[in-house]
Scaffold this motif. Structure first.
Motif, PDB file in Angstrom:
ATOM      1  N   VAL A  52       0.740  -1.213   0.022  1.00  9.12           N
ATOM      2  CA  VAL A  52       0.080   0.057  -0.085  1.00  9.12           C
ATOM      3  C   VAL A  52       0.754   1.169  -0.112  1.00  9.12           C
ATOM      4  O   VAL A  52       0.754   2.485   0.700  1.00  9.12           O
ATOM      5  N   GLY A  53       1.925   1.210  -0.692  1.00  7.00           N
ATOM      6  CA  GLY A  53       2.681   2.343  -1.054  1.00  7.00           C
ATOM      7  C   GLY A  53       3.978   2.798  -0.061  1.00  7.00           C
ATOM      8  O   GLY A  53       4.382   3.635  -0.005  1.00  7.00           O
ATOM      9  N   ARG A  54       3.857   1.939   1.131  1.00  7.99           N
ATOM     10  CA  ARG A  54       4.876   1.735   2.350  1.00  7.99           C
ATOM     11  C   ARG A  54       5.497   0.758   2.368  1.00  7.99           C
ATOM     12  O   ARG A  54       5.346  -0.474   2.115  1.00  7.99           O
ATOM     13  N   SER A  55       6.902   0.979   3.003  1.00  7.18           N
ATOM     14  CA  SER A  55       7.714  -0.239   3.250  1.00  7.18           C
ATOM     15  C   SER A  55       7.840  -0.176   4.664  1.00  7.18           C
ATOM     16  O   SER A  55       7.900   0.860   5.237  1.00  7.18           O
ATOM     17  N   LEU A  56       8.437  -1.128   5.086  1.00 12.58           N
ATOM     18  CA  LEU A  56       9.015  -0.918   6.529  1.00 12.58           C
ATOM     19  C   LEU A  56      10.321  -0.224   6.891  1.00 12.58           C
ATOM     20  O   LEU A  56      10.558   0.054   7.978  1.00 12.58           O
ATOM     21  N   LEU A  57      10.855  -0.087   5.684  1.00 14.42           N
ATOM     22  CA  LEU A  57      12.201   0.827   5.827  1.00 14.42           C
ATOM     23  C   LEU A  57      11.735   2.100   5.098  1.00 14.42           C
ATOM     24  O   LEU A  57      10.936   2.016   4.234  1.00 14.42           O
ATOM     25  N   ALA A  58      12.283   3.385   5.666  1.00  8.49           N
ATOM     26  CA  ALA A  58      11.834   4.461   5.008  1.00  8.49           C
ATOM     27  C   ALA A  58      12.397   4.565   3.917  1.00  8.49           C
ATOM     28  O   ALA A  58      13.480   4.366   3.502  1.00  8.49           O
ATOM     29  N   GLY A  59      11.407   4.964   2.898  1.00  8.79           N
ATOM     30  CA  GLY A  59      12.008   5.024   1.540  1.00  8.79           C
ATOM     31  C   GLY A  59      12.230   3.825   0.837  1.00  8.79           C
ATOM     32  O   GLY A  59      12.689   3.743  -0.280  1.00  8.79           O
ATOM     33  N   GLY A  60      11.808   2.591   1.455  1.00  7.16           N
ATOM     34  CA  GLY A  60      12.041   1.300   0.883  1.00  7.16           C
ATOM     35  C   GLY A  60      13.364   0.982   0.795  1.00  7.16           C
ATOM     36  O   GLY A  60      14.176   1.600   1.531  1.00  7.16           O
ATOM     37  N   MET A  61      13.778  -0.161   0.042  1.00 11.49           N
ATOM     38  CA  MET A  61      15.067  -0.746  -0.021  1.00 11.49           C
ATOM     39  C   MET A  61      15.495  -1.050  -1.016  1.00 11.49           C
ATOM     40  O   MET A  61      14.858  -1.546  -2.057  1.00 11.49           O
ATOM     41  N   ALA A  62      16.842  -0.651  -1.761  1.00 15.79           N
ATOM     42  CA  ALA A  62      17.246  -0.807  -3.037  1.00 15.79           C
ATOM     43  C   ALA A  62      17.688  -2.130  -3.427  1.00 15.79           C
ATOM     44  O   ALA A  62      17.883  -3.036  -2.524  1.00 15.79           O
ATOM     45  N   ASP A  63      17.497  -2.486  -4.674  1.00 14.26           N
ATOM     46  CA  ASP A  63      17.530  -3.983  -4.899  1.00 14.26           C
ATOM     47  C   ASP A  63      18.759  -4.367  -4.680  1.00 14.26           C
ATOM     48  O   ASP A  63      18.813  -5.602  -3.964  1.00 14.26           O
ATOM     49  N   LEU A  64      19.802  -3.660  -4.794  1.00 18.33           N
ATOM     50  CA  LEU A  64      21.243  -4.200  -4.609  1.00 18.33           C
ATOM     51  C   LEU A  64      21.404  -4.655  -3.020  1.00 18.33           C
ATOM     52  O   LEU A  64      21.838  -5.624  -2.417  1.00 18.33           O
ATOM     53  N   GLU A  65      20.772  -3.546  -2.041  1.00 17.77           N
ATOM     54  CA  GLU A  65      20.541  -3.721  -0.678  1.00 17.77           C
ATOM     55  C   GLU A  65      19.848  -5.084  -0.357  1.00 17.77           C
ATOM     56  O   GLU A  65      20.157  -5.740   0.652  1.00 17.77           O
ATOM     57  N   LYS A  66      18.724  -5.419  -0.982  1.00 20.30           N
ATOM     58  CA  LYS A  66      17.758  -6.473  -0.655  1.00 20.30           C
ATOM     59  C   LYS A  66      18.812  -7.717  -1.211  1.00 20.30           C
ATOM     60  O   LYS A  66      18.773  -8.869  -0.218  1.00 20.30           O
ATOM     61  N   ILE A  67      19.381  -7.704  -2.170  1.00 16.43           N
ATOM     62  CA  ILE A  67      20.509  -8.927  -2.478  1.00 16.43           C
ATOM     63  C   ILE A  67      21.310  -9.193  -1.500  1.00 16.43           C
ATOM     64  O   ILE A  67      21.844 -10.199  -1.128  1.00 16.43           O
ATOM     65  N   HIS A  68      22.040  -8.074  -1.014  1.00 12.55           N
ATOM     66  CA  HIS A  68      22.872  -8.237   0.053  1.00 12.55           C
ATOM     67  C   HIS A  68      22.605  -8.799   1.339  1.00 12.55           C
ATOM     68  O   HIS A  68      22.951  -9.660   1.919  1.00 12.55           O
ATOM     69  N   TRP A  69      21.277  -8.204   1.746  1.00 16.40           N
ATOM     70  CA  TRP A  69      20.445  -8.983   2.881  1.00 16.40           C
ATOM     71  C   TRP A  69      20.166 -10.417   2.751  1.00 16.40           C
ATOM     72  O   TRP A  69      20.444 -11.209   3.541  1.00 16.40           O
ATOM     73  N   HIS A  70      19.674 -10.911   1.601  1.00 11.92           N
ATOM     74  CA  HIS A  70      19.464 -12.108   1.328  1.00 11.92           C
ATOM     75  C   HIS A  70      20.661 -12.938   1.056  1.00 11.92           C
ATOM     76  O   HIS A  70      20.874 -14.283   1.494  1.00 11.92           O
ATOM     77  N   LEU A  71      21.799 -12.307   0.712  1.00  8.53           N
ATOM     78  CA  LEU A  71      23.029 -13.173   0.753  1.00  8.53           C
ATOM     79  C   LEU A  71      23.504 -13.564   2.006  1.00  8.53           C
ATOM     80  O   LEU A  71      23.796 -14.743   2.473  1.00  8.53           O
ATOM     81  N   GLY A  72      23.317 -12.556   3.017  1.00  7.05           N
ATOM     82  CA  GLY A  72      23.681 -12.806   4.521  1.00  7.05           C
ATOM     83  C   GLY A  72      22.696 -13.941   5.252  1.00  7.05           C
ATOM     84  O   GLY A  72      23.015 -14.695   5.897  1.00  7.05           O
ATOM     85  N   LEU A  73      21.227 -13.843   4.949  1.00  6.99           N
ATOM     86  CA  LEU A  73      20.193 -14.673   5.236  1.00  6.99           C
ATOM     87  C   LEU A  73      20.437 -16.213   4.611  1.00  6.99           C
ATOM     88  O   LEU A  73      20.635 -17.225   5.479  1.00  6.99           O
ATOM     89  N   ALA A  74      21.039 -16.062   3.320  1.00  3.66           N
ATOM     90  CA  ALA A  74      21.298 -17.373   2.973  1.00  3.66           C
ATOM     91  C   ALA A  74      22.499 -18.029   3.628  1.00  3.66           C
ATOM     92  O   ALA A  74      22.354 -19.479   3.852  1.00  3.66           O
ATOM     93  N   SER A  75      23.300 -17.293   3.734  1.00  3.87           N
ATOM     94  CA  SER A  75      24.612 -17.798   4.512  1.00  3.87           C
ATOM     95  C   SER A  75      24.139 -18.146   6.099  1.00  3.87           C
ATOM     96  O   SER A  75      24.788 -19.281   6.371  1.00  3.87           O
ATOM     97  N   ILE A  76      23.212 -17.593   6.525  1.00  2.56           N
ATOM     98  CA  ILE A  76      22.976 -17.877   7.901  1.00  2.56           C
ATOM     99  C   ILE A  76      22.102 -19.272   7.925  1.00  2.56           C
ATOM    100  O   ILE A  76      22.405 -20.351   8.723  1.00  2.56           O
ATOM    101  N   VAL A  77      21.335 -19.442   6.915  1.00  4.06           N
ATOM    102  CA  VAL A  77      20.492 -20.733   6.778  1.00  4.06           C
ATOM    103  C   VAL A  77      21.241 -21.678   6.567  1.00  4.06           C
ATOM    104  O   VAL A  77      21.256 -22.949   7.101  1.00  4.06           O
ATOM    105  N   ILE A  78      22.149 -21.647   5.630  1.00  2.00           N
ATOM    106  CA  ILE A  78      23.070 -22.756   5.115  1.00  2.00           C
ATOM    107  C   ILE A  78      23.825 -23.240   6.408  1.00  2.00           C
ATOM    108  O   ILE A  78      24.210 -24.333   6.605  1.00  2.00           O
ATOM    109  N   VAL A  79      24.510 -22.367   6.995  1.00  2.00           N
ATOM    110  CA  VAL A  79      25.363 -22.680   8.245  1.00  2.00           C
ATOM    111  C   VAL A  79      24.715 -23.375   9.206  1.00  2.00           C
ATOM    112  O   VAL A  79      25.190 -24.442   9.791  1.00  2.00           O
ATOM    113  N   GLY A  80      23.491 -22.790   9.625  1.00  2.00           N
ATOM    114  CA  GLY A  80      22.773 -23.363  10.635  1.00  2.00           C
ATOM    115  C   GLY A  80      22.122 -24.572  10.335  1.00  2.00           C
ATOM    116  O   GLY A  80      22.275 -25.649  11.203  1.00  2.00           O
ATOM    117  N   TYR A  81      21.602 -24.977   8.869  1.00  3.09           N
ATOM    118  CA  TYR A  81      21.022 -26.190   8.701  1.00  3.09           C
ATOM    119  C   TYR A  81      22.116 -27.312   8.600  1.00  3.09           C
ATOM    120  O   TYR A  81      21.844 -28.341   8.919  1.00  3.09           O
TER     121      TYR A  81
END
Length: 523
Positions: free
Chosen positions: A259-288
């Motif tokens: 609805v036109g709003r994001s949890l982060l002010a101004g939304g998140m850039a695509d490269l920043e999203k990819i950076h977050w998910h790279l980190g999340l993937a590393s966390i999930v792989i190591v943990g599992y």
């Protein structure tokens, strides 16, 4: 199977739609739960179902608008290729992991680690299958240069990886409870464990908050160390729950604005999203993978403990053999005297009166006990003798004598069909009798009927001793260590034979197949 595929198509379409919230203009979804459903189905049904699943995904894309009919008419080959090859890549990865594991006996390739490795490898295999299309027809996904191509492929692997590790394990566990050793088992956790996990997670999240406030953005290392500790300490069931919690905390920040709003002010850039998910993937792989190794180590320790108990049982059996041989030796002499005196008394009576009948019965019982004692004494010997010709009839009778008391104690009849006299095999009689006794005792322990049948027949150049019993799944009359069948198989295979197990008309049949002695009966 048709119902399963239809259900798969519907669920795949819903999860595919859900993943759009984490997609971008020039890259795949950063969280693709449909990949987890695909992996779970192929893991449960086998890699051979990769092609049917790929076809279902293609039809699903066409019916839900994921693939436009107009685009399909313009580029039918590449459009169909892009829809079906990821599923085929998953099937190839699962088949490869299982083939490698079947040839390895190390802890790294035990059941828990197989699933962990497959969950990590399959998404990259699916991504690799799309590389030819992305190189030859980059316009299909809207990439313009090498950097955007790498970004597109990376996001696909990330999205599939997170989808597989978040969705597949619970589906595998719920669909096949018997695979808990592979899927992670049932979640059991105490208050102490909850406190430990909570403290570790809060510490890692607090450290990330500090990094965020000083401008270092999201850092995966604190959470990676936290889930590695939790995985090694708690196993996969608990660790998977923690990983789901971490993922759910992060996904809202990288989703498209609602609805036109994001949890982060101004939304998140695509490269920043990819950076977050790279980190999340590393966390999930190591943990599992850490949790999978913990479960594999626990399973190996359980197997080692079971092996130690088997060795202890073998030592007890060795002691019992020595004691029984001594007892048999002590009673054999007076028993022989009793049999001789009974026979002498029978000859002296030489009549048909009650005394003669009683003496006849005493003589028969004494002879039977004497025969049983001789066979027990023979059975208790070390068996260090050369293989010799053995009549199959002798094997059956000796095994029946040794196991007969146990059958009578359980009220089960041991019905033995007439055995041909001229079937002869080569082996050590004590060992073959032991193998047949083990088959009889196994049939007794699993029988749900009043009779266990034993029949002998010739099949070409082999003698087949078939033991049949009524059975019901999961029924066991008496618990055991599971060693008897292994010992029987080892003995029979050493004689050049084998043991077959199969269902025959509602009855379970175990067949000992032994090669006939050369030059014996062949017709």
């Amino acid at each position: 199977m048709g119902v399963v595929l239809v259900g798969y198509g519907v669920a795949f379409s819903l999860l595919h739609w859900l993943a759009q919230a984490w997609s971008g203009p020039n890259f795949y979804s950063l969280w693709y739960p449909a990949a987890g459903l695909r992996f779970a189905l192929l893991w449960l049904l086998g890699a051979r179902f990769a092609a049917p699943c790929a076809v279902v995904e293609l039809v699903s894309d066409l019916l839900t608008g994921g693939m436009k009919w107009h685009d399909l008419e313009l580029n039918p080959v590449w459009r169909i290729y892009s829809a079906i090859v990821p599923g085929l890549g998953y099937g190839l990865a699962i088949a490869l992991i299982r083939r490698v594991a079947s040839k390895s006996s190390t802890i790294v390739m035990s059941a828990p680690m197989q699933l962990g490795f497959a969950c990590v490898v399959a998404p990259f295999a699916g991504m690799a299958m799309l590389v030819p299309q992305d190189l030859l027809r980059p316009d299909q996904i809207g990439v313009t240069d090498g950097a955007s191509l790498i970004t597109a492929l990376t996001t696909m692997a990330l999205g599939d990886l997170l989808g597989v590790l978040m969705v597949a394990p619970p589906i595998i566990l719920l669909a096949a409870p018997d695979t808990r050793g592979a899927a992670g088992g049932v979640l059991r956790i105490g208050l102490g464990q909850v406190a430990e996990i909570g403290a570790i997670l809060l510490g890692a999240l607090g450290l990330n908050t500090v990094f965020w406030n000083v401008g270092l953005s999201f850092q995966a290392m604190p959470l990676m160390l936290a889930v590695a500790w939790i995985g090694l300490r708690q196993g996969r069931a608990v660790t998977w729950s923690v990983l789901v919690l971490v993922t759910l905390l992060m996904l809202p920040f990288t989703a498209l604005p609602v609805v036109g709003r994001s949890l982060l002010a101004g939304g998140m850039a695509d490269l920043e999203k990819i950076h977050w998910h790279l980190g999340l993937a590393s966390i999930v792989i190591v943990g599992y993978l850490a949790a999978s190794y913990s479960d594999a180590e626990s399973a190996a320790l359980e197997a080692l403990d079971r092996r130690n108990r088997l060795l202890l049982q073998a030592d007890r059996l060795k002691t019992l053999r020595a004691m029984s041989v001594s007892v048999i030796h002590e009673i054999s002499q007076p028993l022989t005297t009793l049999a001789i005196e009974a026979r002498h008394l029978r000859h002296m009576t030489n009549g048909t009166d009650d005394l003669a009948e009683s003496v006849r019965r005493i003589d028969g019982k004494a002879q039977g006990i004497a025969t049983l004692v001789r066979r027990l004494r023979r059975f208790g010997e070390r068996g260090e003798v050369a293989p010799a010709l053995i009549a199959v009839r002798y094997l059956v009778e000796a095994a029946a004598d040794l196991a007969g008391a146990e059958f009578r104690a359980h009220g089960v009849e041991l019905a033995i069909a007439p055995v041909p006299d001229d079937l002869v095999v080569v082996g050590r009689d004590v060992e073959l009798v032991q193998a047949l006794v083990n088959l009889l005792r196994n049939a007794l322990s699993h029988s749900t009927g009043p009779v266990v049948d034993v029949a002998v027949e010739q099949d070409g150049d082999a003698a087949c001793i078939r033991v049949r019993n009524a059975f019901r799944e999961r029924h066991v009359r008496q618990e055991g260590m599971g060693v008897g069948l292994m010992i029987a198989r080892t003995i029979v295979e050493a004689c050049g034979g084998r043991i077959d197990h199969r269902e025959e008309g509602g009855r379970w049949a175990a067949t000992m197949i032994l090669p006939l002695a050369t030059g014996e009966r062949t017709t």
